[in-house]
Design an enzyme around this catalytic site. Structure first.
Site, PDB file in Angstrom:
ATOM      1  N   GLU A   5       0.840  -1.213   0.000  1.00 16.86           N
ATOM      2  CA  GLU A   5       0.000   0.000   0.000  1.00 16.86           C
ATOM      3  C   GLU A   5       0.870   1.256   0.000  1.00 16.86           C
ATOM      4  OE1 GLU A   5      -2.836  -0.464   3.231  1.00 16.86           O
ATOM      5  OE2 GLU A   5      -4.155  -1.576   1.891  1.00 16.86           O
ATOM      6  N   GLU A  46      -5.581  -8.212  -1.101  1.00 19.23           N
ATOM      7  CA  GLU A  46      -6.229  -8.012   0.211  1.00 19.23           C
ATOM      8  C   GLU A  46      -7.686  -7.671  -0.019  1.00 19.23           C
ATOM      9  OE1 GLU A  46      -4.652  -5.338   3.190  1.00 19.23           O
ATOM     10  OE2 GLU A  46      -2.593  -5.819   2.591  1.00 19.23           O
TER      11      GLU A  46
END
Ligand code: BG6
Length: 478
Positions: A182, A374
């Site tokens: 991320e 995810e």
């Protein structure tokens, strides 16, 4: 529910991260990392955001990462559970500080290498493909205190050395790599995202984008190195995904949503296309940012990623005036609360169609294969008197999102695979709680670290086993 089909060889599995699962935070010579400094409780957010400096541990606080779920001790049992579900891929991360405890040693730590070698061999034993993130929110603390973390250009060479060590040590065991988890979270949560703490006289925007530049160059450089070490290596970037919807069709709201999307996609624009996007120059000018670049950087950045990986929990929503309506900070990215969505126990919107929208946008923009690494529902689970966990809410969430991913594949998007987040319950990154559970496997541990660490299969365990066995064609539960 329309039928969706998944391609032959589609990878199904789940994801953990070193800092949220391994525990044993000083075992095997591991050094301290940023996440080890982030306590549970009132100080958690200020520390995560880089607003409160915490460079030493305190006796009066509890640090959830220190023991986590002790995957370090129990990985064989945990990987066996994944194999029982039929996983063909397992995403985890390597803790940089197990390989280079301080981050800047000349030689790696043999014990750290041996640990991950054993983890990956255990995966291979069951035919599970490891998918490995090199840095998931855990910069070695020595690099923070001595170098100022990613604000310092020296981090590029240190990260490249660490990455090369991993590519060489795990060659033949690991093929799929992600550079920074991320990467866009650096803007929203600078200490947990990139080890940044701001001094009073600094322009935080300047520091963040300079650090971003260093991470982007480092990411491109290690992509190049990965391909040199083994041309079969596949390297991905990793975005905290979820499109911004405009609050209304008012042009100002639409423009605001576009800008908020760009704020996150800026990173992927560079990693997937190999140069800064056209809009960056004005963004930097208006924020008073001047990026120090070296002449070789433009060439390095041309080493683009092989695929785009991303997390998706929820879509987001923006208006011209972000302070005007209710706002929330689901997953630290500030968003307005979308009244058309239901929300999780932690207030995160639930929007399966938003996943299809996000995937279509990303493929339109980059034309590279996607990997959804995810996705999941953080929820409170209750153990029944006879020790069962009937997590139908989790099955519903996952079913709808797998369905949406299937629709995106039917839209023509190549997708490599799917790893649900926290396939075994772990420590939540945002709140540090254990009670925010994502797993197919329950871990007996509470928010303050009490419990036996016993693993218990939930109802969703059997459901996901059936999903994988049918290659996604059987999403039903009884
Ligand atoms: C992502 C992170 O932001 O979301 C994970 O990559 C994190 O580390 C996950 O755990 C879910 O967030 P949370 O706060 O519910 O753990």
């Amino acid at each position: 529910m329309s039928e969706v089909t998944f391609p032959e060889g589609f990878l199904w599995g789940g994801a953990l991260a070193a800092n949220q699962s391994e525990g044993s935070y000083r075992a095997g010579g591991k050094g301290l990392t940023t996440v080890d400094m982030i306590p549970l409780g009132a100080h958690r957010m200020p520390v995560k955001l880089g607003l409160e400096k915490r460079f030493t541990l305190r006796d009066d606080e509890y640090y959830p990462s220190h023991d986590a779920i002790e995957f370090y001790q129990r990985y064989k049992q945990d990987i066996a559970l994944m194999a029982e579900m039929g996983f063909t891929v397992f995403r985890t991360s390597i803790a940089w500080s197990r390989i280079y405890p301080n981050g800047d040693e000349a030689e790696p730590n043999a014990e750290g290498i041996a640990f991950y070698r054993s983890v990956f061999e255990e995966c291979r034993k069951y035919g599970i493909e490891p998918l490995v993130t090199l840095c998931h929110f855990d910069v070695p603390m020595h690099l923070v205190t001595e170098y100022g973390s990613w604000r310092n250009r020296k981090m590029i060479a240190l990260f490249a050395r660490y990455a090369r060590t991993c590519f060489e040590a795990f060659d033949g065991l690991v093929k799929y790599w992600l550079t920074f988890n991320e990467i866009n979270i650096l803007l929203h949560s600078p200490f947990s995202g990139a080890g940044l703490v701001f001094e009073a006289d600094e322009n935080p925007e300047q520091v963040k984008y300079q650090a971003a530049h260093h991470e982007l160059v480092a990411s491109a450089l290690v992509t190049k190195i990965a391909h040199e070490v083994n041309p079969a290596n596949q390297v991905g970037c990793m975005l905290a995904g979820g499109n911004f919807y405009p609050w209304s069709c008012k042009p100002e709201d639409v423009w605001a949503a576009l800008q908020k999307d760009r704020e996150n996609l800026f990173f992927i624009d560079v990693q997937a296309r190999g140069s800064y996007p056209a809009y960056a120059a004005r963004l930097f000018r208006e924020k008073g940012i001047e990026i120090a670049m070296q002449p070789e950087d433009a060439d390095i950045l041309r080493h683009t990623v092989d695929f785009i990986s991303f997390s998706y929990y929820a879509s987001r929503c923006a208006s011209a005036d972000m302070t005007a309506q209710n706002s929330s900070a689901a997953n630290v990215v500030k968003s307005l609360i979308n009244p058309h969505l239901t929300r999780s126990d932690w207030g995160w919107g639930i929007d399966p169609l938003g996943l299809r929208i996000t995937m279509n946008m990303m493929y339109d923009r980059y034309q590279k294969p996607l990997f959804l690494v995810e996705n999941g529902l953080g929820a409170r689970d209750e153990l029944t008197a006879d020790g069962q966990i009937n997590d139908d809410y989790r099955i519903d969430y996952l079913r709808q999102h797998i369905q949406a991913m299937g629709e995106a594949i039917a839209d023509g998007i190549p997708v490599i695979g799917y790893t649900t987040w926290g396939c075994i319950d772990l420590v939540a990154a945002s709140t540090g709680e254990m009670s925010k559970r994502y797993g197919f496997v329950y871990v007996d541990r509470d928010d303050l670290g009490r419990g036996t660490l016993e693993r218990i299969r939930k109802k969703s365990f059997w459901w996901y086993q059936q999903v994988i066995a049918s290659n996604g064609s059987n999403l039903h539960s009884e």
